[in-house]
Enzyme design. Structure first.
Site, mmCIF file in Angstrom:
data_model
loop_
_atom_site.group_PDB
_atom_site.id
_atom_site.type_symbol
_atom_site.label_atom_id
_atom_site.label_comp_id
_atom_site.label_asym_id
_atom_site.label_seq_id
_atom_site.Cartn_x
_atom_site.Cartn_y
_atom_site.Cartn_z
ATOM 1 N N VAL A 31 -24.597 -16.371 -0.073
ATOM 2 C CA VAL A 31 -24.103 -15.985 1.250
ATOM 3 C C VAL A 31 -24.791 -14.730 1.771
ATOM 4 O O VAL A 31 -25.211 -13.869 1.003
ATOM 5 C CB VAL A 31 -22.581 -15.749 1.210
ATOM 6 N N LYS B 36 -31.592 -18.493 -8.479
ATOM 7 C CA LYS B 36 -31.041 -17.351 -7.729
ATOM 8 C C LYS B 36 -32.098 -16.258 -7.564
ATOM 9 O O LYS B 36 -32.291 -15.702 -6.479
ATOM 10 C CB LYS B 36 -29.813 -16.801 -8.467
ATOM 11 N N ASN C 297 -34.370 -15.033 -3.789
ATOM 12 C CA ASN C 297 -34.479 -13.690 -3.221
ATOM 13 C C ASN C 297 -35.899 -13.132 -3.364
ATOM 14 O O ASN C 297 -36.358 -12.370 -2.516
ATOM 15 C CB ASN C 297 -33.445 -12.755 -3.868
ATOM 16 N N HIS D 262 -46.279 -22.464 14.328
ATOM 17 C CA HIS D 262 -46.893 -23.490 13.469
ATOM 18 C C HIS D 262 -45.757 -24.177 12.715
ATOM 19 O O HIS D 262 -44.865 -23.508 12.201
ATOM 20 C CB HIS D 262 -47.868 -22.810 12.491
ATOM 21 N N ARG E 31 -45.402 -25.355 9.855
ATOM 22 C CA ARG E 31 -45.181 -25.091 8.424
ATOM 23 C C ARG E 31 -45.328 -23.622 8.061
ATOM 24 O O ARG E 31 -45.568 -23.271 6.920
ATOM 25 C CB ARG E 31 -46.161 -25.946 7.589
ATOM 26 N N CYS F 113 -29.641 -6.998 -3.346
ATOM 27 C CA CYS F 113 -30.136 -8.286 -3.840
ATOM 28 C C CYS F 113 -31.648 -8.345 -3.821
ATOM 29 O O CYS F 113 -32.291 -8.380 -4.864
ATOM 30 C CB CYS F 113 -29.556 -9.398 -2.984
ATOM 31 N N TYR G 232 -28.212 -0.930 5.454
ATOM 32 C CA TYR G 232 -29.423 -1.549 4.926
ATOM 33 C C TYR G 232 -29.944 -2.674 5.811
ATOM 34 O O TYR G 232 -31.094 -3.078 5.695
ATOM 35 C CB TYR G 232 -29.233 -1.999 3.472
HETATM 36 N N1 SAJ Z 1 -35.593 -7.664 5.764
HETATM 37 C C1 SAJ Z 1 -36.860 -7.436 6.273
HETATM 38 N N2 SAJ Z 1 -37.514 -8.462 6.898
HETATM 39 C C2 SAJ Z 1 -36.951 -9.695 7.027
HETATM 40 C C3 SAJ Z 1 -35.667 -9.929 6.489
HETATM 41 C C4 SAJ Z 1 -35.007 -8.901 5.868
HETATM 42 O O1 SAJ Z 1 -37.410 -6.321 6.182
HETATM 43 O O2 SAJ Z 1 -37.597 -10.567 7.597
HETATM 44 C C5 SAJ Z 1 -34.875 -6.589 5.073
HETATM 45 C C6 SAJ Z 1 -33.538 -6.260 5.738
HETATM 46 O O3 SAJ Z 1 -33.706 -5.306 6.749
HETATM 47 C C7 SAJ Z 1 -32.750 -5.730 4.557
HETATM 48 C C8 SAJ Z 1 -33.293 -6.518 3.376
HETATM 49 O O4 SAJ Z 1 -34.507 -7.084 3.792
HETATM 50 O O5 SAJ Z 1 -33.028 -4.361 4.354
HETATM 51 C C9 SAJ Z 1 -32.406 -7.613 2.829
HETATM 52 O O6 SAJ Z 1 -31.747 -8.276 3.880
HETATM 53 P P1 SAJ Z 1 -31.535 -9.850 3.961
HETATM 54 O O7 SAJ Z 1 -30.751 -10.132 5.175
HETATM 55 O O8 SAJ Z 1 -32.841 -10.548 3.853
HETATM 56 O O9 SAJ Z 1 -30.786 -10.245 2.635
HETATM 57 P P2 SAJ Z 1 -29.450 -9.745 1.867
HETATM 58 O O10 SAJ Z 1 -29.872 -8.838 0.771
HETATM 59 O O11 SAJ Z 1 -28.406 -9.246 2.794
HETATM 60 O O12 SAJ Z 1 -28.963 -11.148 1.278
HETATM 61 C C10 SAJ Z 1 -29.831 -11.880 0.426
HETATM 62 C C11 SAJ Z 1 -29.854 -13.335 0.909
HETATM 63 N N3 SAJ Z 1 -30.901 -14.077 0.236
HETATM 64 C C12 SAJ Z 1 -31.792 -14.821 0.906
HETATM 65 O O13 SAJ Z 1 -31.799 -14.931 2.109
HETATM 66 C C13 SAJ Z 1 -32.793 -15.577 0.085
HETATM 67 C C14 SAJ Z 1 -28.508 -13.973 0.634
HETATM 68 O O14 SAJ Z 1 -28.531 -15.356 0.963
HETATM 69 C C15 SAJ Z 1 -28.128 -13.803 -0.841
HETATM 70 O O15 SAJ Z 1 -26.869 -14.364 -1.113
HETATM 71 C C16 SAJ Z 1 -28.061 -12.319 -1.115
HETATM 72 O O16 SAJ Z 1 -29.362 -11.772 -0.893
HETATM 73 C C17 SAJ Z 1 -27.622 -12.109 -2.550
HETATM 74 O O17 SAJ Z 1 -26.433 -11.839 -2.772
HETATM 75 O O18 SAJ Z 1 -28.425 -12.296 -3.469
#
Ligand code: SAJ
Length: 438
Positions: free
Chosen positions: A151, A202, A206, A240, A242, A256, A330
């Site tokens: 989530v 998992k 991430n 694109h 893909r 995470c 964050y």
């Molecule tokens: N971020 C970027 N660029 C992006 C996306 C995010 O710089 O394109 C940064 C955000 O600003 C943030 C960090 O990455 O600082 C993480 O944010 P996020 O929204 O990508 O992820 P989390 O940590 O809130 O949640 C993630 C999610 N994992 C994936 O999307 C693969 C969530 O689904 C997981 O459940 C969660 O980690 C977890 O609990 O592991």
């Protein structure tokens, strides 16, 4: 059916509430007495969309109770933290103490599920031996496995229900039992597999995101060198069919994505070079954003009144530069500041001698939070958009500009309405947008 959820954090509490709403009897366990006390009064300390509305109902119905100690149950779900230690290895002490607290309560037919993100092999190597101290045998007497949550904070209650889920078991029967357990509320597909595959999935999910973000961050620097706008490059590339390049920014935060890749590196040091490098690229982004800020401040042509104190290493142009930062969570629209790259950015700016003020409308009870954007920007030489919270989408640039000493804006998220800011008198810079400020 009675369920015991151990660890009432960002994942454990919504999961416990979800099972309780589905009609199961749930005991939530946490070592923090305040969390337990508040929950038993129907209150939650976590800001998560919809949760505060749900909790009073499930507590009043008696379906969800909280305690500092576990009790006998049909199923135990472990949702405790697995932080990184100083050597960037998983600290499994909370998982192990949860297992020790469950072992004396285990009965034949029970189900034990780990949800906490952990290095592949944790269930078999660390959890199973502790649970088997009960005298019962995993697989034969009780079911055991791993079922990671997926989530996204900010949308947890919806995604718990709609996301597909993996149920990894130490044997096929365990995977089946775990899948059936989560069927109580999961409407997405539940895929049964073995426990190690589930653990690695998992981490891989991430890590995929971390590597992709590192690529976007590298592309941002390349775009600056080449005098193009990375946000436009990514927008067009993603047309694109893909290609799905993620967004660059001042770093990766949260508990995470900035952590999980290390759990792969820990077990596979020789074979995880791309993963390690990506982590390092993303970890360096707050310093990169600080370099951009220093560059902007150095370019200010009219020095402020103040004198440079002897030995100070401020950028030329202003006396002691004042920087206002919008957002320290964050990521957007959450109150969570764990591993926030903006905190690191602020520390770095302060280390460089700058006077930094900040405002974050979501973050409560943290010292230093200015009451509003205007107060943070008062007398500042540079405004940085650190987090693109919804509240910052439409800023009153004219009022902000009037209160600042110099009208400079650094958009670290590529989401500022540059035209509106420019017409209020701002010089607008953005990370990844060809200014060559370093
Ligand atoms: N971020 C970027 N660029 C992006 C996306 C995010 O710089 O394109 C940064 C955000 O600003 C943030 C960090 O990455 O600082 C993480 O944010 P996020 O929204 O990508 O992820 P989390 O940590 O809130 O949640 C993630 C999610 N994992 C994936 O999307 C693969 C969530 O689904 C997981 O459940 C969660 O980690 C977890 O609990 O592991």
């Amino acid at each position: 059916m009675k369920i015991c959820v151990i660890g009432l954090g960002y994942i454990g509490l919504p999961t416990a509430a979800m099972f309780a709403r589905s009609g199961l009897d749930v005991l939530g366990v946490d070592c923090n007495e305040t969390i337990v006390h508040e929950l038993n009064q129907g209150r939650t300390l976590i800001e998560e969309d919809g949760l505060a509305e749900w909790i009073p109902g499930v507590v009043a119905s008696g379906k969800l109770r909280a305690s500092t100690t576990p009790e006998e149950a049909d199923a135990f779900i472990i949702t405790v933290p697995t932080p990184l230690d100083v050597e960037k290895k998983a600290d499994l002490s909370f998982v192990e103490s949860a297992a020790r607290s469950i072992a004396p309560l285990l009965r034949p037919g029970n189900i034990v599920v780990l949800e906490s993100t952990s290095p592949a092999g944790t269930v078999e190597e660390r959890l199973k031996p502790l649970l088997e101290q009960s005298g019962l045998s995993a697989g034969t007497d009780f079911s055991l496995g791993y079922s990671p949550e997926r989530v996204i904070p900010g949308n947890i209650l919806r995604e718990l229900v709609t996301n597909d889920r993996i149920a990894g078991g130490i044997d096929g029967a365990s995977a089946k039992k775990i899948a059936a357990l989560y069927r109580a509320f999961v409407q997405g597909s539940i895929y049964e597999t073995d426990v190690r595959t589930a653990e690695l999935c998992k981490l891989a999910e991430n890590t995929y995101r971390d590597v992709n973000i590192a690529f976007a961050n590298e592309l941002a620097k390349i775009s600056e060198n080449q005098g193009v706008d990375v946000w436009e490059v990514i927008r067009l590339c993603n047309r694109h069919p893909r290609v799905n390049i993620h967004q660059p920014g001042p770093g990766v935060g949260g508990h995470c994505i900035a952590v999980d890749p290390w759990f792969i590196v820990e077990k596979n040091p020789e074979d995880s070079q791309l993963i390690r490098l990506s982590r390092e690229i993303n970890d360096r982004m707050p310093l990169y954003a600080a370099d951009l800020a220093s560059g902007i401040l150095s370019a200010i042509e009219h020095p402020a009144e103040e004198e440079h104190p002897v030995g100070a290493t401020y950028p030329k142009g202003v006396g002691r530069p004042v920087v206002a930062v919008l957002g320290i969570a964050y990521k957007p629209d959450v109150d969570d500041t764990r591993e926030s790259p903006i905190r690191t950015l602020i520390e770095e700016l302060e280390r460089r001698g700058m006077d930094v003020r900040w405002h974050d409308p979501h973050v409560k009870n943290q010292p230093g939070n200015a009451p509003g954007t205007l107060e943070a920007a008062e007398g500042a030489d540079l405004l940085i958009l650190g987090v693109n919270h919804t509240e910052f989408r439409q800023l009153d640039y004219r009022s902000i500009a009037r209160s600042m000493r110099h009208r400079n804006l650094l958009d670290a998220r590529g989401s500022v309405d540059a035209e509106a800011a420019r017409s209020a008198g701002f010089l607008v810079y953005a990370l990844g947008r060809g200014h060559r400020l370093r």
